[in-house]
Motif scaffolding. Structure first.
Motif, PDB file in Angstrom:
ATOM      1  N   CYS A 396       6.208   6.232  31.955  1.00 39.00           N
ATOM      2  CA  CYS A 396       4.899   6.394  30.852  1.00 39.00           C
ATOM      3  C   CYS A 396       4.724   3.987  30.413  1.00 39.00           C
ATOM      4  CB  CYS A 396       5.270   6.679  29.852  1.00 39.00           C
ATOM      5  SG  CYS A 396       4.738   7.176  28.359  1.00 39.00           S
ATOM      6  N   ILE A 397       6.170   4.574  30.115  1.00 38.33           N
ATOM      7  CA  ILE A 397       5.609   2.886  29.617  1.00 38.33           C
ATOM      8  C   ILE A 397       5.016   1.661  30.465  1.00 38.33           C
ATOM      9  CG2 ILE A 397       7.509   0.211  28.738  1.00 38.33           C
ATOM     10  CD1 ILE A 397       9.492   2.495  27.717  1.00 38.33           C
ATOM     11  N   ASN A 398       5.712   2.339  31.566  1.00 38.32           N
ATOM     12  CA  ASN A 398       5.003   1.420  33.284  1.00 38.32           C
ATOM     13  C   ASN A 398       3.262   1.950  32.902  1.00 38.32           C
ATOM     14  OD1 ASN A 398       4.816   0.290  35.717  1.00 38.32           O
ATOM     15  ND2 ASN A 398       6.349   1.407  36.136  1.00 38.32           N
ATOM     16  N   ILE A 425      -9.820   5.279  36.900  1.00 32.36           N
ATOM     17  CA  ILE A 425      -8.724   4.908  36.316  1.00 32.36           C
ATOM     18  C   ILE A 425      -8.143   5.729  34.932  1.00 32.36           C
ATOM     19  CG2 ILE A 425      -7.435   2.712  35.951  1.00 32.36           C
ATOM     20  CD1 ILE A 425      -8.245   0.935  38.395  1.00 32.36           C
ATOM     21  N   SER A 426      -9.237   5.113  34.715  1.00 30.59           N
ATOM     22  CA  SER A 426      -9.165   5.574  33.005  1.00 30.59           C
ATOM     23  C   SER A 426      -8.897   7.339  32.954  1.00 30.59           C
ATOM     24  CB  SER A 426      -9.990   5.398  32.197  1.00 30.59           C
ATOM     25  OG  SER A 426     -10.469   4.376  32.186  1.00 30.59           O
ATOM     26  N   ASP A 427      -9.386   8.302  34.410  1.00 28.59           N
ATOM     27  CA  ASP A 427      -8.833   9.939  34.252  1.00 28.59           C
ATOM     28  C   ASP A 427      -8.136  10.249  34.296  1.00 28.59           C
ATOM     29  OD1 ASP A 427     -10.591  12.049  34.035  1.00 28.59           O
ATOM     30  OD2 ASP A 427     -10.460  11.974  36.233  1.00 28.59           O
ATOM     31  N   LEU A 428      -7.891   9.391  35.947  1.00 24.88           N
ATOM     32  CA  LEU A 428      -6.719   9.557  36.334  1.00 24.88           C
ATOM     33  C   LEU A 428      -5.051   9.207  35.077  1.00 24.88           C
ATOM     34  CD1 LEU A 428      -5.921   8.226  39.740  1.00 24.88           C
ATOM     35  CD2 LEU A 428      -5.079  10.220  39.195  1.00 24.88           C
ATOM     36  N   TYR A 429      -5.673   8.159  33.870  1.00 26.44           N
ATOM     37  CA  TYR A 429      -4.490   8.195  33.459  1.00 26.44           C
ATOM     38  C   TYR A 429      -4.224   8.479  32.025  1.00 26.44           C
ATOM     39  CZ  TYR A 429      -1.582   5.369  30.083  1.00 26.44           C
ATOM     40  OH  TYR A 429      -0.765   4.978  28.637  1.00 26.44           O
ATOM     41  N   SER A 430      -6.045   9.426  31.984  1.00 28.15           N
ATOM     42  CA  SER A 430      -5.843   9.955  29.829  1.00 28.15           C
ATOM     43  C   SER A 430      -4.808  11.516  30.780  1.00 28.15           C
ATOM     44  CB  SER A 430      -7.509  10.389  30.061  1.00 28.15           C
ATOM     45  OG  SER A 430      -7.504  10.778  31.310  1.00 28.15           O
ATOM     46  N   LYS A 431      -5.614  11.682  32.362  1.00 35.68           N
ATOM     47  CA  LYS A 431      -4.485  13.216  32.673  1.00 35.68           C
ATOM     48  C   LYS A 431      -3.330  13.155  32.611  1.00 35.68           C
ATOM     49  CE  LYS A 431      -7.863  15.194  35.635  1.00 35.68           C
ATOM     50  NZ  LYS A 431      -8.388  15.119  37.092  1.00 35.68           N
ATOM     51  N   ALA A 432      -2.642  12.057  32.966  1.00 39.92           N
ATOM     52  CA  ALA A 432      -1.026  12.084  32.761  1.00 39.92           C
ATOM     53  C   ALA A 432      -1.078  11.834  31.621  1.00 39.92           C
ATOM     54  CB  ALA A 432      -1.424  10.741  33.686  1.00 39.92           C
ATOM     55  N   ASP A 433      -1.612  11.554  30.631  1.00 39.96           N
ATOM     56  CA  ASP A 433      -1.483  11.432  28.777  1.00 39.96           C
ATOM     57  C   ASP A 433      -1.427  12.546  28.621  1.00 39.96           C
ATOM     58  OD1 ASP A 433      -0.429   9.224  27.775  1.00 39.96           O
ATOM     59  OD2 ASP A 433      -2.139   9.167  26.349  1.00 39.96           O
ATOM     60  N   GLU A 434      -2.184  12.871  28.337  1.00 39.01           N
ATOM     61  CA  GLU A 434      -2.695  14.462  28.131  1.00 39.01           C
ATOM     62  C   GLU A 434      -0.934  15.351  28.258  1.00 39.01           C
ATOM     63  OE1 GLU A 434      -5.614  17.165  29.253  1.00 39.01           O
ATOM     64  OE2 GLU A 434      -6.683  15.327  29.164  1.00 39.01           O
ATOM     65  N   ASN A 435      -0.854  15.341  29.809  1.00 37.28           N
ATOM     66  CA  ASN A 435       0.825  16.083  30.101  1.00 37.28           C
ATOM     67  C   ASN A 435       2.108  15.353  29.145  1.00 37.28           C
ATOM     68  OD1 ASN A 435       0.098  18.448  31.819  1.00 37.28           O
ATOM     69  ND2 ASN A 435      -0.068  17.122  33.248  1.00 37.28           N
ATOM     70  N   TRP A 436       2.414  14.120  28.830  1.00 32.94           N
ATOM     71  CA  TRP A 436       2.460  13.362  28.196  1.00 32.94           C
ATOM     72  C   TRP A 436       3.228  13.865  26.922  1.00 32.94           C
ATOM     73  CZ3 TRP A 436       7.480  11.301  29.288  1.00 32.94           C
ATOM     74  CH2 TRP A 436       7.832  10.371  28.233  1.00 32.94           C
ATOM     75  N   SER A 437       1.933  14.103  26.068  1.00 33.93           N
ATOM     76  CA  SER A 437       2.350  14.387  24.855  1.00 33.93           C
ATOM     77  C   SER A 437       3.043  15.336  24.802  1.00 33.93           C
ATOM     78  CB  SER A 437       1.319  14.555  23.941  1.00 33.93           C
ATOM     79  OG  SER A 437      -0.136  15.041  24.666  1.00 33.93           O
ATOM     80  N   TYR A 438       2.409  16.925  25.215  1.00 34.82           N
ATOM     81  CA  TYR A 438       3.120  17.674  25.175  1.00 34.82           C
ATOM     82  C   TYR A 438       4.910  17.805  26.461  1.00 34.82           C
ATOM     83  CZ  TYR A 438       4.699  22.338  27.442  1.00 34.82           C
ATOM     84  OH  TYR A 438       4.968  23.544  28.321  1.00 34.82           O
ATOM     85  N   THR A 439       4.835  16.690  27.353  1.00 36.31           N
ATOM     86  CA  THR A 439       6.114  16.436  28.010  1.00 36.31           C
ATOM     87  C   THR A 439       7.405  16.230  26.842  1.00 36.31           C
ATOM     88  OG1 THR A 439       5.216  16.550  30.034  1.00 36.31           O
ATOM     89  CG2 THR A 439       7.437  15.825  29.824  1.00 36.31           C
ATOM     90  N   LYS A 440       6.732  15.443  25.743  1.00 35.13           N
ATOM     91  CA  LYS A 440       7.349  14.356  25.009  1.00 35.13           C
ATOM     92  C   LYS A 440       7.683  15.715  24.372  1.00 35.13           C
ATOM     93  CE  LYS A 440       5.019  11.542  22.348  1.00 35.13           C
ATOM     94  NZ  LYS A 440       4.690  10.169  21.610  1.00 35.13           N
ATOM     95  N   ASN A 441       7.160  16.602  23.246  1.00 32.95           N
ATOM     96  CA  ASN A 441       7.348  17.701  22.445  1.00 32.95           C
ATOM     97  C   ASN A 441       8.070  18.631  22.692  1.00 32.95           C
ATOM     98  OD1 ASN A 441       5.645  15.983  20.583  1.00 32.95           O
ATOM     99  ND2 ASN A 441       4.118  17.875  21.184  1.00 32.95           N
TER     100      ASN A 441
END
Lengths: 950, 223
Positions: A396-398, A425-441
């Motif tokens: 995530c940091i990476n 690039i933005s699209d891929l990143y925002s998709k991964a990021d969306e998931n991340w907030s869920y995963t983090k929680n």
């Protein structure tokens, strides 16, 4: 001025076309990337969506490794490290580093061999840059051309220093060039001498083992050069190479043993990681620099000194050799900086576009949180899930860091990414990021339900990996792949310019014929054919790297061939035999000078083994040599000055006389300067008050005054001279003498000799050209110009470039010349001085000396019509320009054809840069020279026409 | 031999041209054969000795044969022609060596022997035949070598092989700078091969021309 425009428009058009085509081609060929000065900081992480590290002591990631030992073995081929069973055939150089193989097979979870893939250009400097910055290499860094190539971009070493880690370096002094102020301790050894297989290595070994016991460092870098040098000198399949590998094996065995001894709890190397890696590979001949598999495939051996569980198979990309129990996986070198940074817990370099490699990360990271850190840990979670959790956070940091870099880069760079790519690039990143907030929680709140969180984590890691690999791929295609369309367009325009050039020459020929009423047979003469043939050979020779390396000799070969042809011709006419013989003798002398230059080049070049064929084996006592070296150039200067004096005594009028007097004064000053520098006469104290910089500066000033006089005065005063040729000759002499003093002082002592040689050669050529003139003038009273002398002149110019100790590579620039008369570095004057030094003889003087063939007052042709001068002048300039342009076009074509050649960055690209710069300079000089010379000629013709009208 | 000496005008028959060329070619082959089989030498591994053997076998053949075709046999005996050839050998060698040095042959004591032997071989290809035939006649030399306007089969026989050898040697120098790292790329091996190939091509050309001229003359006579 209108008269000038009649033909001058062609020079302008051609120059314009050349510049356009070169710009377009360069944009497609030379890989450019803007270096950003930003660097990452610990506090930046608060902007990211990721977990910040749980404990306050660490920065972006929690450090997994306390101490890191990086042993770089230069030019380490992959098959030096990997077991021979991975290859079709066992070769003598395989399995020599058997300690690494043994470690990897005995404890596969803590030691591992990786195949590391480097990005070309695979030269040490570029690779070290790439390894430490985690970015892709650039071909030209403007900051790099002068002096130290220190890295401007954020990099791994820089991060270590910023975060209080102590770094020790030993071995190759390239590191200290790249990082001049970074190391706590450094033991650099010169990497210059390729023939020396042992100095660097012995120095490394001497300091490496004792350092292992010391506590004053966190990261140790030891760079061994022996394998690289053994490859360059002897090739891979040679005894020295195998001896080197065996030596390394012994050293590595000792190092590993020491580290293992000290790896117990509480000991010095409890949390250490050992990396043994190559910066690039090499071919069987020992070459590297290009992008062939042998060169880009190198190896990383990583070993930690702990028992570790092995990684889940999803993240294990390795291919295994069951019989030997060794698994090897692949890692791009791009990932190195970021992975090591994450292991040490320092911020990732700002411009890195690599991904934290899971396998390398797993070698060290499992150790840390099992016992001590349980803040968000739950008894029910498995080790694996916990590891994935950590790794996902690192990714995530990476990803956040890479995304930040891409955003900043495309905002600040002129040549950025296309908007579609950015959108993707933005699209891929925002998709991964969306998931991340869920995963983090999920991981923070749902303690215990490991069944659900495991696949989620895996999905998350895959999403981030996709993003990172897409960015890396895109960056590679943008920064390391040629744009063939642009290159093609550039070549197309170049060919068009050649067409224009020939068209212009045809036009000139036509007006020449029309205004003369003479119709000499327009059939293809022998001289023309020979010229074509020579130019073709020269153009074709640029296709081969060997001919580029020995370009000076090849040009001299062709020059001597034309010289023999002229000698034959003068035998035929039974005239000017002495001139032809002297000319041949001069080519011989130039050839010796070129070989001395090549010998110098071989000492520094990585492509040439030095062969000292010119060494005569004559042992003149060294003191005599030094005396000769001191006195001969001064003598040459005196002779030059005498020639000038004679020339002014024959034409005594106006400004040119003062200009030539000024040059003689300059020569006197230069001689004084050399005497003051020499050791023979102790004049240093005598000139102490004078200062060593004042003489060169005075010479520059005199030249400037002379040039401005020559430029300005003709505007105000129109001098009438009856003899058109004579005035042209005087003009030529004055401008040549004005330029020569600066060039000579910049070139140093050889300059005077080269100047004398070129003067003699020019004189001979002009006389020889007169043979033909004479014979033709007998019938029609016209002088016909052949292309052969112009070709000779241009070949001579090439020879002069090499004879004055230059060659077409960046290490062929004589940086010392930039500091004649200056002590400190100021970019613009130094760059100008360096340009004058490099192109002085071969371009500036040759172009201004071209009218030699027209201007010399020939005893046979007094009756010739004056209106011919401008046409002839332009004709000569055009033909010279055409020859230069054809050569440059050939270089461009050859570079395009050889763009996958292994020496493309080492040899072809520098040659391309030199030729292209030379071409544009030639165009410019032709433009200036034609105005300068035309100014005088045209007015007189105007007057003559007027008079005739009356 | 006897027959050759009887009609030594500037025009010689095509069979004589053929005979002389075949003998020169055979001498070359014999040089190689002796070097290879008797002394087990090789141009690549020991260029100095091999070249020495080749020219030592080639040049007596050349001198003996071309002296038969000497100009003005009434003023100049067979032995004078041979002496001219012997004198021409070192002079030609010197000129060839100077040319090679100007073109880039390596300078240095370790190359001295090779250069000397190579230039002696070149001299027996280029300089010696003309020296035997024309001696020191400046105009003839100029006509053949400077103007390249030979007339008659004899002059073609002198001109073409000599030019062939020089041009062949010139082309033979091309592979020298390449980085193939083959032993034959050294001075003067590939240059010698080029020279010999050019010489042979020149001889074939000269024989062909002699044939054509001969038939031409026959036709003229018939008409």
């Amino acid at each position: 001025m209108w008269g000038w425009w009649r033909f001058g428009k062609w020079t302008v058009l051609i120059m314009f076309l050349h510049i356009i085509s070169i710009l377009i081609f360069t944009k497609g060929f030379l890989l450019t990337r803007t270096e950003l000065p930003h660097s990452s900081h610990c506090s930046d992480l608060s902007q990211s969506p990721c977990h910040s590290s749980p404990s306050s002591s660490s920065c972006w990631t929690k450090p997994a490794v306390d101490r890191l030992i990086i042993i770089v073995l230069d030019a380490l081929r992959f098959d030096f490290v990997a077991p021979s069973s991975f290859f079709e055939e066992k070769q003598p150089w395989m399995d020599k580093l058997e300690v690494l193989q043994r470690m990897a097979s005995e404890n596969p979870s803590s030691a591992k061999i990786f195949k590391a893939i480097a990005d070309p250009p695979t030269t040490s400097l570029q690779r070290l840059k790439g390894l430490t910055t985690g970015a892709l290499p650039t071909f030209i860094d403007v900051g790099n051309s002068f002096g130290a190539p220190a890295i401007v971009e954020d990099n791994f070493i820089n991060q270590l220093i910023q975060n209080g880690k102590r770094v020790v370096m030993m071995g190759d002094d390239t590191w200290t060039q790249l990082f001049p102020h970074h190391f706590n301790k450094s033991y650099p050894y010169p990497s210059f001498n390729v023939k020396d297989l042992n100095t660097v290595d012995n120095g490394c070994i001497e300091h490496l083992l004792p350092s292992l016991y010391q506590q004053d460092w966190d990261v140790l870098i030891a760079h061994f050069l022996g394998v690289d040098h053994a490859g360059h000198i002897h090739g891979v399949d040679s005894t020295p190479m195998i001896e080197k590998l065996e030596q390394y094996n012994a050293v590595l065995e000792k190092v590993i043993k020491e580290l293992q001894n000290q790896s117990g709890p509480g000991k010095l190397h409890e949390n250490s990681l050992l990396l043994v890696m190559g910066d690039h590979g090499q071919t069987l001949n020992g070459d590297h620099g290009g992008g062939s598999p042998e060169e880009v495939e190198t190896s990383i051996f990583a070993m930690s000194f702990k028992d570790l569980p092995s990684l889940p198979s999803e993240f294990d990309s390795s291919s295994c050799e069951p019989s030997k129990n060794i698994c090897i996986s692949s890692i791009p070198q791009l990932d190195f900086a970021v992975t090591v940074s994450s292991l040490l817990g320092v911020p990732f370099p700002f411009g890195s576009i690599g991904r934290v490699n899971p396998e390398l990360y797993a070698l060290a990271v499992c150790t840390w949180n099992l016992d001590d850190d349980k803040t968000w840990n739950n008894q029910g979670q498995t080790k694996l899930e916990e590891w994935l959790q950590i790794y996902a956070n690192v990714l995530c940091i990476n990803s956040w860091q890479v995304k930040r870099y891409i955003d900043v880069y495309s905002a600040s760079s002129v040549i950025g990414f296309s908007s579609e790519d950015l959108f993707h690039i933005s699209d891929l990143y925002s998709k991964a990021d969306e998931n991340w907030s869920y995963t983090k929680n999920l991981s923070s709140y749902k303690h215990g339900s490991s069944n659900t969180s495991l696949p989620v984590l895996k999905r998350q890691i895959v999403a981030y990996s996709n993003f990172l690999s897409y960015v890396a791929e895109l960056a590679r295609s943008k920064w390391t792949e040629f744009n063939l369309k642009m290159m093609g367009t550039g070549i197309g325009i170049m060919l068009l310019s050649l067409y224009c050039h020939t068209l212009a020459i045809k036009k000139l020929n036509k007006s020449y014929g029309v205004s003369l009423l003479s119709s000499r047979d327009s059939g293809i003469s022998f001289g023309l054919m020979l010229t074509f043939f020579m130019v073709l050979i020269r153009a074709g020779s640029l296709l081969s790297n060997s001919y580029i390396l020995k370009e000076g000799k090849a040009a001299n070969f062709l020059l001597a061939t034309t010289g023999i042809m002229t000698l034959r011709y003068s035998f035929m006419k039974n005239k000017m035999l002495i001139e032809a013989a002297i000319f041949l003798l001069l080519t011989f002398i130039f050839r010796i000078a070129i070989e001395v230059g090549l010998y110098k080049q071989a000492a520094t070049s990585q492509f040439m083994s030095s062969s000292s064929s010119w060494m005569l084996g004559i042992s003149i006592s060294p003191s005599l040599w030094t005396y000769m070296a001191e006195i001969v150039p001064i003598l040459a200067l005196i002779i030059l000055g005498y020639f000038l004096y004679k020339s002014i005594s024959s034409c005594c009028w106006g400004i040119p006389k003062y200009v030539i007097m000024g040059t003689i004064l300059s020569y006197f000053l230069i001689a004084l300067h050399w005497i003051s520098e020499s050791n023979i006469l102790d004049l240093a104290h005598f000139l102490k008050g004078f200062g060593k910089n004042s003489i060169p500066r005075t010479v520059y000033a005199i030249t400037l005054v002379q040039l401005s006089l020559l430029a300005i005065v003709p505007i105000f005063s129109k001098e009438e001279t009856s003899n058109c040729r004579g005035s042209l000759f005087v003009k030529m002499m004055s401008i040549l003498s004005a330029c020569s003093s600066t060039i000579i002082i910049l070139q140093g002592k050889q300059g005077a000799l080269v100047a004398l040689g070129s003067l003699l050669a020019g004189y001979c050529m002009m006389r020889l050209q007169g043979i033909e003139k004479h014979t033709v003038s007998g019938t029609a009273g016209i002088s016909i110009l052949g292309p052969l002398p112009v070709l000779q002149w241009s070949l001579l110019a090439v020879c002069l470039l090499f004879a004055s100790g230059h060659w077409c590579a960046f290490d062929g620039l004589r940086y010392g010349a930039a500091f004649v008369g200056f002590d400190e570095f100021i970019l613009i004057p130094q760059a100008i001085l360096l340009t004058i030094d490099t192109f002085g003889f071969s371009h500036i003087l040759s172009v201004f000396g071209l009218p030699l063939f027209v201007a010399f007052p020939s005893p046979f042709n007094q009756t010739e019509h004056k209106s011919l001068f401008p046409i002839k002048l332009f004709w000569i300039f055009m033909v010279y320009g055409l020859i230069t342009a054809i050569t440059a076009t050939a270089t461009i074509l050859c570079v395009t054809i050889q763009r996958r050649h292994l020496m493309v960055w080492g040899l072809f690209a520098p040659k391309f840069v030199f030729d292209v710069v030379g071409l544009i300079l030639t165009d410019l000089l032709i433009f200036v020279a034609s105005i300068y010379y035309f100014d005088g000629v045209e007015d007189r013709i105007g007057n003559a026409k007027l008079r005739r009208l009356w | 031999m006897k027959e050759l000496e009887k009609n030594p005008q500037s025009t010689i028959s095509s069979s004589q041209v053929f005979f002389i060329h075949v003998c020169c070619g055979l001498a070359l082959v014999a040089g190689f054969w002796v070097a290879h089989h008797v002394y087990s030498l090789n141009l690549v591994f020991d260029p100095t000795k091999t070249l020495c053997l080749i020219w030592a076998i080639e040049f007596p053949v050349v001198i003996l044969l071309f002296s038969c075709c000497r100009q003005k046999p009434e003023k100049c005996s067979y032995f004078t022609a041979i002496a001219r050839g012997l004198l021409g050998l070192p002079i030609g060698a010197l000129l060839n060596a100077l040319g090679a040095l100007a073109l880039g042959a390596p300078v240095g004591l370790q190359y001295l022997e090779k250069t000397v032997n190579w230039s002696l071989l070149m001299s027996s290809f280029t300089f010696v035949p003309t020296a035997c035939v024309y001696g020191s006649s400046w105009t003839d030399w100029c006509r053949i070598f400077a103007c390249t306007k030979p007339n008659g089969p004899l002059e073609f026989m002198l001109c073409l092989p000599a030019h062939g050898a020089v041009i062949g040697a010139w082309f033979g120098a091309w592979p020298m700078p390449l980085d193939w790292e083959r032993p034959w790329q050294d001075w003067p091996i590939c240059v010698s091969y080029g020279a010999m190939a050019g010489y042979v091509v020149g001889m074939v050309g000269s024989f062909g021309l002699a044939l054509i001229m001969h038939t031409g003359r026959k036709q003229l006579k018939a008409e």
